[in-house]
Design a protein around this motif. Structure first.
Motif, mmCIF file in Angstrom:
data_model
loop_
_atom_site.group_PDB
_atom_site.id
_atom_site.type_symbol
_atom_site.label_atom_id
_atom_site.label_comp_id
_atom_site.label_asym_id
_atom_site.label_seq_id
_atom_site.Cartn_x
_atom_site.Cartn_y
_atom_site.Cartn_z
ATOM 1 N N ARG A 53 -10.973 -0.669 7.686
ATOM 2 C CA ARG A 53 -11.980 -1.315 6.804
ATOM 3 C C ARG A 53 -11.602 -2.661 6.903
ATOM 4 O O ARG A 53 -12.445 -3.573 7.113
ATOM 5 N N LEU A 54 -10.381 -2.973 6.760
ATOM 6 C CA LEU A 54 -9.875 -4.514 7.019
ATOM 7 C C LEU A 54 -10.352 -5.025 8.218
ATOM 8 O O LEU A 54 -10.851 -6.171 8.286
ATOM 9 N N ARG A 55 -9.856 -4.175 9.253
ATOM 10 C CA ARG A 55 -10.500 -4.762 10.805
ATOM 11 C C ARG A 55 -11.890 -4.945 10.878
ATOM 12 O O ARG A 55 -12.313 -6.016 11.342
ATOM 13 N N GLU A 56 -12.707 -4.244 10.219
ATOM 14 C CA GLU A 56 -14.209 -4.348 10.156
ATOM 15 C C GLU A 56 -14.379 -5.643 9.533
ATOM 16 O O GLU A 56 -15.522 -6.275 9.748
ATOM 17 N N ASP A 57 -13.810 -5.815 8.419
ATOM 18 C CA ASP A 57 -14.190 -7.015 7.776
ATOM 19 C C ASP A 57 -13.342 -8.358 8.117
ATOM 20 O O ASP A 57 -13.095 -9.381 7.538
ATOM 21 N N GLU A 58 -12.660 -8.423 9.505
ATOM 22 C CA GLU A 58 -12.407 -9.222 10.416
ATOM 23 C C GLU A 58 -11.022 -9.660 9.561
ATOM 24 O O GLU A 58 -10.730 -11.018 9.722
ATOM 25 N N ILE A 59 -10.307 -8.897 9.161
ATOM 26 C CA ILE A 59 -8.846 -9.110 8.890
ATOM 27 C C ILE A 59 -7.880 -8.444 9.708
ATOM 28 O O ILE A 59 -7.887 -7.135 9.688
ATOM 29 N N ASP A 60 -7.037 -8.999 10.002
ATOM 30 C CA ASP A 60 -5.890 -8.279 11.146
ATOM 31 C C ASP A 60 -4.688 -7.926 10.296
ATOM 32 O O ASP A 60 -4.033 -8.566 10.098
ATOM 33 N N PRO A 61 -4.750 -6.760 10.041
ATOM 34 C CA PRO A 61 -3.405 -6.206 9.166
ATOM 35 C C PRO A 61 -2.452 -6.135 10.139
ATOM 36 O O PRO A 61 -1.404 -6.561 9.238
ATOM 37 N N ALA A 62 -2.295 -6.368 11.423
ATOM 38 C CA ALA A 62 -1.110 -6.332 12.079
ATOM 39 C C ALA A 62 -0.559 -7.699 11.743
ATOM 40 O O ALA A 62 0.819 -7.923 11.622
ATOM 41 N N ALA A 63 -1.195 -8.839 11.523
ATOM 42 C CA ALA A 63 -0.701 -10.100 11.511
ATOM 43 C C ALA A 63 -0.005 -9.806 10.019
ATOM 44 O O ALA A 63 1.163 -10.813 9.687
ATOM 45 N N PHE A 64 -0.680 -9.454 9.043
ATOM 46 C CA PHE A 64 0.122 -9.730 7.758
ATOM 47 C C PHE A 64 1.250 -8.686 7.670
ATOM 48 O O PHE A 64 2.318 -8.981 6.960
ATOM 49 N N LEU A 65 1.354 -7.552 8.460
ATOM 50 C CA LEU A 65 2.564 -6.597 8.594
ATOM 51 C C LEU A 65 3.560 -7.306 9.029
ATOM 52 O O LEU A 65 4.807 -7.492 8.526
ATOM 53 N N LYS A 66 3.440 -8.424 10.157
ATOM 54 C CA LYS A 66 4.042 -8.821 11.073
ATOM 55 C C LYS A 66 4.974 -10.017 10.266
ATOM 56 O O LYS A 66 6.221 -10.242 10.054
ATOM 57 N N SER A 67 3.924 -10.593 9.345
ATOM 58 C CA SER A 67 4.702 -11.770 8.403
ATOM 59 C C SER A 67 5.136 -11.267 7.315
ATOM 60 O O SER A 67 6.229 -12.017 6.621
ATOM 61 N N GLY A 68 5.192 -10.109 6.837
ATOM 62 C CA GLY A 68 6.009 -9.247 5.772
ATOM 63 C C GLY A 68 5.170 -9.479 4.292
ATOM 64 O O GLY A 68 5.333 -9.033 3.389
ATOM 65 N N GLN A 69 3.797 -10.064 4.464
ATOM 66 C CA GLN A 69 3.056 -10.146 3.293
ATOM 67 C C GLN A 69 2.373 -8.920 2.895
ATOM 68 O O GLN A 69 2.280 -8.543 1.674
ATOM 69 N N LEU A 70 2.238 -7.852 3.909
ATOM 70 C CA LEU A 70 1.955 -6.694 3.596
ATOM 71 C C LEU A 70 2.788 -5.500 4.243
ATOM 72 O O LEU A 70 3.378 -5.683 5.245
ATOM 73 N N VAL B 270 0.942 -1.086 -0.009
ATOM 74 C CA VAL B 270 -0.154 0.030 0.099
ATOM 75 C C VAL B 270 0.984 1.158 0.059
ATOM 76 O O VAL B 270 1.743 1.328 1.054
ATOM 77 N N ILE B 271 0.713 2.062 -0.995
ATOM 78 C CA ILE B 271 1.528 3.189 -1.146
ATOM 79 C C ILE B 271 0.252 4.430 -1.141
ATOM 80 O O ILE B 271 -0.293 4.623 -2.121
ATOM 81 N N ALA B 272 0.145 4.988 -0.051
ATOM 82 C CA ALA B 272 -1.071 6.059 0.444
ATOM 83 C C ALA B 272 -0.584 6.995 1.189
ATOM 84 O O ALA B 272 0.388 6.839 2.101
ATOM 85 N N ALA B 273 -1.448 8.031 1.156
ATOM 86 C CA ALA B 273 -1.574 9.118 2.290
ATOM 87 C C ALA B 273 -1.595 8.395 3.495
ATOM 88 O O ALA B 273 -2.582 7.571 3.449
ATOM 89 N N PRO B 274 -0.988 8.844 4.745
ATOM 90 C CA PRO B 274 -1.370 8.192 6.084
ATOM 91 C C PRO B 274 -2.764 8.060 6.364
ATOM 92 O O PRO B 274 -3.274 7.155 7.046
ATOM 93 N N ALA B 275 -3.663 9.195 6.201
ATOM 94 C CA ALA B 275 -4.768 9.250 6.378
ATOM 95 C C ALA B 275 -5.979 8.005 5.665
ATOM 96 O O ALA B 275 -6.714 7.523 6.217
ATOM 97 N N HIS B 276 -5.459 7.939 4.390
ATOM 98 C CA HIS B 276 -6.046 6.700 3.550
ATOM 99 C C HIS B 276 -5.833 5.624 4.138
ATOM 100 O O HIS B 276 -6.402 4.600 4.283
ATOM 101 N N THR B 277 -4.437 5.417 4.329
ATOM 102 C CA THR B 277 -3.732 3.892 4.804
ATOM 103 C C THR B 277 -4.874 3.599 5.971
ATOM 104 O O THR B 277 -5.304 2.555 6.201
ATOM 105 N N GLU B 278 -4.888 4.594 7.041
ATOM 106 C CA GLU B 278 -5.800 4.262 8.209
ATOM 107 C C GLU B 278 -7.117 3.955 7.832
ATOM 108 O O GLU B 278 -7.708 2.989 8.354
ATOM 109 N N LEU B 279 -8.050 4.423 6.794
ATOM 110 C CA LEU B 279 -9.023 4.218 6.392
ATOM 111 C C LEU B 279 -9.115 2.878 5.953
ATOM 112 O O LEU B 279 -10.030 1.770 6.159
ATOM 113 N N PHE B 280 -8.146 2.432 4.981
ATOM 114 C CA PHE B 280 -8.235 1.032 4.539
ATOM 115 C C PHE B 280 -7.967 0.094 5.601
ATOM 116 O O PHE B 280 -8.617 -0.968 5.632
ATOM 117 N N LEU B 281 -7.034 0.469 6.529
ATOM 118 C CA LEU B 281 -6.668 -0.702 7.647
ATOM 119 C C LEU B 281 -7.947 -0.918 8.350
ATOM 120 O O LEU B 281 -8.189 -1.992 8.904
#
Length: 123
Positions: free
Chosen positions: A62-79, A49-60
């Motif tokens: 929404r992912l959490r609302e959709d029951e996807i944990d961005p932190a797990a993908f960040l930690k694994s290196g996939q995101l 994801v290459i975005a303005a920080p405010a947009h990145t927060e919106l995306f993250l």
């Protein structure tokens, strides 16, 4: 949400192709980007994801609302998340991209995420 045709494009994004969508409405932008990201993450694709920080927060959020944990993908290196302004500064010269600097800046990012996912990278 997007039309079925637009949703299909975001889900089945063309491999090794670039496509762009323009959004005036922040909600439509968030819906489209999140569908694109979520599809890639669920499939095991590397995602950048290459975005303005405010947009990145919106995306993250929404992912959490959709029951996807961005932190797990960040930690694994996939995101990976990158600030758009900082990224652009690495390769923009006189309001135009310097292609050598672009390749240098983006190659390391793409190589890094590719090691932690499978399939094509979504960026």
């Amino acid at each position: 949400m997007s039309s079925p045709l637009v949703s299909a494009l975001l889900i089945e994004a063309p491999v090794n192709r670039h496509f762009a969508q323009l959004h005036r409405d922040p909600q439509a932008l968030t819906d489209a980007v999140t569908l694109y990201l979520e599809t890639g993450l669920r499939r095991g694709n590397p995602v950048v994801v290459i975005a303005a920080p405010a947009h990145t927060e919106l995306f993250l959020n929404r992912l959490r609302e959709d029951e996807i944990d961005p932190a797990a993908f960040l930690k694994s290196g996939q995101l990976e998340l990158h600030d758009a302004d900082l990224t652009l500064r690495k390769f923009m010269r006189n309001d135009a991209p310097d292609w050598e600097d672009f390749r240098r800046a983006m190659a390391s990012v793409l190589e890094r995420v590719r090691a932690f996912g499978r399939g094509t990278t979504r960026a």
